[in-house]
Design a protein around this motif. Structure first.
Motif, short mmCIF file in Angstrom:
data_model
loop_
_atom_site.label_atom_id
_atom_site.label_comp_id
_atom_site.label_asym_id
_atom_site.label_seq_id
_atom_site.Cartn_x
_atom_site.Cartn_y
_atom_site.Cartn_z
N PRO A 19 -48.78 -75.18 7.67
CA PRO A 19 -49.66 -74.69 6.60
C PRO A 19 -51.13 -74.93 6.91
CG PRO A 19 -48.44 -76.65 5.88
CD PRO A 19 -47.86 -76.24 7.19
N VAL A 20 -51.42 -75.97 7.67
CA VAL A 20 -52.80 -76.26 8.04
C VAL A 20 -53.33 -75.12 8.91
CG1 VAL A 20 -54.28 -77.86 9.32
CG2 VAL A 20 -52.37 -78.75 7.95
N MET A 21 -52.54 -74.73 9.92
CA MET A 21 -52.97 -73.65 10.81
C MET A 21 -53.15 -72.35 10.03
SD MET A 21 -50.47 -74.50 14.00
CE MET A 21 -50.82 -73.02 14.89
N ASP A 22 -52.22 -72.08 9.12
CA ASP A 22 -52.27 -70.80 8.40
C ASP A 22 -53.43 -70.74 7.41
OD1 ASP A 22 -50.20 -69.74 9.86
OD2 ASP A 22 -48.67 -70.51 8.52
N ILE A 23 -53.68 -71.84 6.73
CA ILE A 23 -54.82 -71.85 5.80
C ILE A 23 -56.11 -71.67 6.60
CG2 ILE A 23 -56.20 -73.35 4.31
CD1 ILE A 23 -53.63 -74.40 3.11
N CYS A 24 -56.22 -72.38 7.71
CA CYS A 24 -57.46 -72.32 8.49
C CYS A 24 -57.68 -70.94 9.11
CB CYS A 24 -57.46 -73.38 9.59
SG CYS A 24 -57.52 -75.03 8.92
N ALA A 25 -56.59 -70.23 9.39
CA ALA A 25 -56.72 -68.90 10.01
C ALA A 25 -57.19 -67.85 9.02
CB ALA A 25 -55.38 -68.48 10.62
N THR A 26 -57.07 -68.14 7.73
CA THR A 26 -57.40 -67.10 6.74
C THR A 26 -58.54 -67.46 5.81
OG1 THR A 26 -55.59 -68.04 5.48
CG2 THR A 26 -55.19 -65.94 6.49
N MET A 27 -58.84 -68.73 5.70
CA MET A 27 -59.78 -69.16 4.66
C MET A 27 -61.22 -69.15 5.17
SD MET A 27 -59.08 -72.48 2.39
CE MET A 27 -60.12 -73.05 1.11
N SER A 28 -62.14 -68.70 4.35
CA SER A 28 -63.55 -68.74 4.74
C SER A 28 -64.27 -69.76 3.85
CB SER A 28 -64.19 -67.37 4.63
OG SER A 28 -64.43 -67.08 3.28
N ARG A 29 -65.52 -70.02 4.22
CA ARG A 29 -66.30 -71.01 3.45
C ARG A 29 -66.40 -70.64 1.98
NH1 ARG A 29 -71.09 -71.68 7.82
NH2 ARG A 29 -69.60 -71.98 9.50
N ASN A 30 -66.53 -69.32 1.73
CA ASN A 30 -66.69 -68.87 0.34
C ASN A 30 -65.45 -69.12 -0.50
OD1 ASN A 30 -68.99 -67.79 1.31
ND2 ASN A 30 -68.11 -65.74 1.64
N ASP A 31 -64.34 -69.39 0.16
CA ASP A 31 -63.08 -69.51 -0.58
C ASP A 31 -62.83 -70.89 -1.16
OD1 ASP A 31 -62.25 -66.86 -0.10
OD2 ASP A 31 -61.56 -67.42 1.89
N ILE A 32 -63.67 -71.85 -0.78
CA ILE A 32 -63.41 -73.22 -1.25
C ILE A 32 -63.37 -73.28 -2.78
CG2 ILE A 32 -64.31 -75.59 -1.34
CD1 ILE A 32 -63.49 -75.18 1.40
N SER A 33 -64.33 -72.58 -3.42
CA SER A 33 -64.37 -72.70 -4.89
C SER A 33 -63.16 -72.02 -5.52
CB SER A 33 -65.68 -72.17 -5.44
OG SER A 33 -65.86 -70.86 -4.99
N VAL A 34 -62.74 -70.86 -4.97
CA VAL A 34 -61.57 -70.20 -5.55
C VAL A 34 -60.31 -71.04 -5.28
CG1 VAL A 34 -60.92 -68.61 -3.66
CG2 VAL A 34 -60.53 -67.95 -6.01
N PHE A 35 -60.29 -71.68 -4.14
CA PHE A 35 -59.17 -72.57 -3.82
C PHE A 35 -59.07 -73.68 -4.86
CE2 PHE A 35 -57.98 -76.65 -1.94
CZ PHE A 35 -56.69 -76.38 -1.53
N ARG A 36 -60.20 -74.31 -5.14
CA ARG A 36 -60.20 -75.40 -6.14
C ARG A 36 -59.78 -74.88 -7.50
NH1 ARG A 36 -62.72 -80.18 -4.47
NH2 ARG A 36 -64.35 -80.04 -2.89
N GLU A 37 -60.25 -73.67 -7.83
CA GLU A 37 -59.97 -73.10 -9.13
C GLU A 37 -58.48 -72.75 -9.26
OE1 GLU A 37 -60.72 -68.93 -11.27
OE2 GLU A 37 -62.16 -69.47 -9.71
N VAL A 38 -57.91 -72.13 -8.23
CA VAL A 38 -56.50 -71.71 -8.30
C VAL A 38 -55.58 -72.93 -8.31
CG1 VAL A 38 -54.63 -70.52 -7.09
CG2 VAL A 38 -56.86 -69.44 -7.29
N VAL A 39 -55.87 -73.88 -7.43
CA VAL A 39 -55.00 -75.06 -7.36
C VAL A 39 -55.18 -75.91 -8.62
CG1 VAL A 39 -54.55 -77.18 -6.09
CG2 VAL A 39 -54.87 -75.04 -4.86
N GLY A 40 -56.42 -75.96 -9.10
CA GLY A 40 -56.71 -76.63 -10.37
C GLY A 40 -56.19 -78.05 -10.43
N GLY A 41 -55.63 -78.39 -11.57
CA GLY A 41 -55.16 -79.77 -11.75
C GLY A 41 -53.80 -80.02 -11.12
N SER A 42 -53.13 -78.94 -10.69
CA SER A 42 -51.77 -79.13 -10.16
C SER A 42 -51.86 -79.42 -8.68
CB SER A 42 -50.93 -77.90 -10.41
OG SER A 42 -51.62 -76.74 -10.03
N THR A 43 -52.25 -80.63 -8.36
CA THR A 43 -52.57 -80.93 -6.97
C THR A 43 -51.34 -81.23 -6.11
OG1 THR A 43 -52.85 -83.22 -7.56
CG2 THR A 43 -54.82 -81.86 -7.56
N TYR A 44 -50.18 -81.21 -6.73
CA TYR A 44 -48.98 -81.64 -6.02
C TYR A 44 -48.30 -80.41 -5.39
CZ TYR A 44 -44.44 -83.94 -5.68
OH TYR A 44 -43.26 -84.46 -5.23
N ALA A 45 -48.25 -80.35 -4.08
CA ALA A 45 -47.74 -79.13 -3.45
C ALA A 45 -46.60 -79.43 -2.47
CB ALA A 45 -48.87 -78.42 -2.71
#
Ligand code: GTP
Ligand code: MG
Length: 306
Positions: free
Chosen positions: A190-216
């Motif tokens: 998952p580390v490789m796959d997230i890094c292959a697709t995520m850009s700097r601008n996505d950090i805030s949407v990532f935080r927003e989508v994952v929200g309080g449910s930090t357990y994955a």
């Protein structure tokens, strides 16, 4: 609530998120070792660091030349005052920190929390990726691991948990050393796959989508041939780590890859996922991986409340 899809922004290579891997303790150093990312190995044992191929190695201990293999948790708690500047510097030029270890020993259990807290204080999104000990290991290890996990869930943007016991359903009868090797490869996926697709601008949407449910937890699908779309979804959702009711899932991160990703196929994958995960917000991305040949791959992180 209806499903809701958000795509990682498709940006150029130079906009890719700057990710760094932190391997902590013996297991952590092993897990990050093969990965092609900037990586920092962090341990109380000079033997762990001697084996490591990390770009940067941080030996923690009062006597940093000799190293300390038997970490003591009081020393680890005072870590920032001991290795202060180095501990802060390792997060420079980093937007996303993957903090990886096996929980249950002292170094990984205490060090991962400390590094996560330092990442947070520097505004870096910390994703903890941790393995829980086998039941066959001591009860005490499992206790230490459970306590450490509680701390990580509090301090990380997301905590991806791999229970070692579930490995037996993927590869029964493997000797422990081989099982760890297999798990290390899965944990890095998952580390490789997230890094292959995520850009700097996505950090805030990532935080927003994952929200309080930090357990994955993580599921992987790989399929070829007819019905490969249906099968890749089925396989990823039948991950041994998804051992709870999928209705509890609040958000998901899905990364699709194939030799030449095809929008129509991706859309089908997402629709199938949405039909199986009611009320889930999906953050997704795709990228080309020429090594896949005829196969398609789906990396799935399902998040739920603690
Ligand atoms: N994924 C993975 N897990 C491992 C590996 N080696 C050990 N583990 C698991 O990680 C847990 C922690 O073990 P270590 O990494 O050796 O402990 P440590 O963090 O170095 O802590 P101390 O040596 O006690 O200071 C163990 O209980 C195992 O369940 C490995 O190579 N890969
Ligand atoms: Mg160790």
């Amino acid at each position: 609530m209806p499903n809701f899809r958000t795509r990682f922004s498709q940006s150029s290579e130079d906009q890719r998120v700057r990710a760094k891997l932190f391997g902590i303790g013996s297991a952590g150093c092993n897990i990050v070792d093969g990965a092609q990312f900037p990586k920092v190995a962090f341990s109380t044992s000079s033997a762990d660091l001697a084996r490591s191929h990390a770009d940067r190695k941080v030996l923690v201990g009062q006597d940093r030349l000799l190293g300390i293999s038997d970490a003591d948790s009081d020393m680890m708690k005072r870590l920032p005052s001991i290795v202060g500047h180095e501990l802060l510097d390792v997060f420079n030029n980093t937007e996303l920190a993957f903090i990886m270890c096996g929980l249950g020993g002292v170094t990984g259990s205490v060090g991962s929390r400390v590094l996560n807290s330092v990442a947070k204080s520097k505004g870096v999104a910390g994703i903890a990726v941790v393995a829980m000990p086998f039941s066959a290991e001591s009860f005490q290890r499992r206790e230490v691991a459970a306590r450490a996990l509680g701390g990580l869930l509090e301090s990380s943007a997301m905590c991806v948990v791999f229970d070692n016991d579930k490995l037996s359903s993927l590869a029964p009868n493997l000797p422990m050393s081989r099982a760890f090797g297999l798990l290390n490869g899965i944990m890095i996926r998952p580390v490789m796959d997230i890094c292959a697709t995520m850009s700097r601008n996505d950090i805030s949407v990532f935080r927003e989508v994952v929200g309080g449910s930090t357990y994955a937890r993580f599921g992987l699908g790989l399929a070829r041939g007819d019905e490969r779309v249906q099968r890749v979804v089925d396989e990823s959702l039948s991950s041994p780590w998804f051992d709870y009711d999928l209705k509890e899932v609040t958000s998901a991160i899905a990364v699709f890859s194939s030799a030449d990703p095809w929008e129509k196929e991706i859309d089908k994958v997402l629709s199938l996922l949405e039909s199986r995960l009611p009320s889930v917000r999906i953050l997704w991305g795709s990228y080309a991986d020429p090594n896949l040949g005829e196969r398609i791959r789906l990396s799935l992180l399902l998040c739920k409340a603690k």
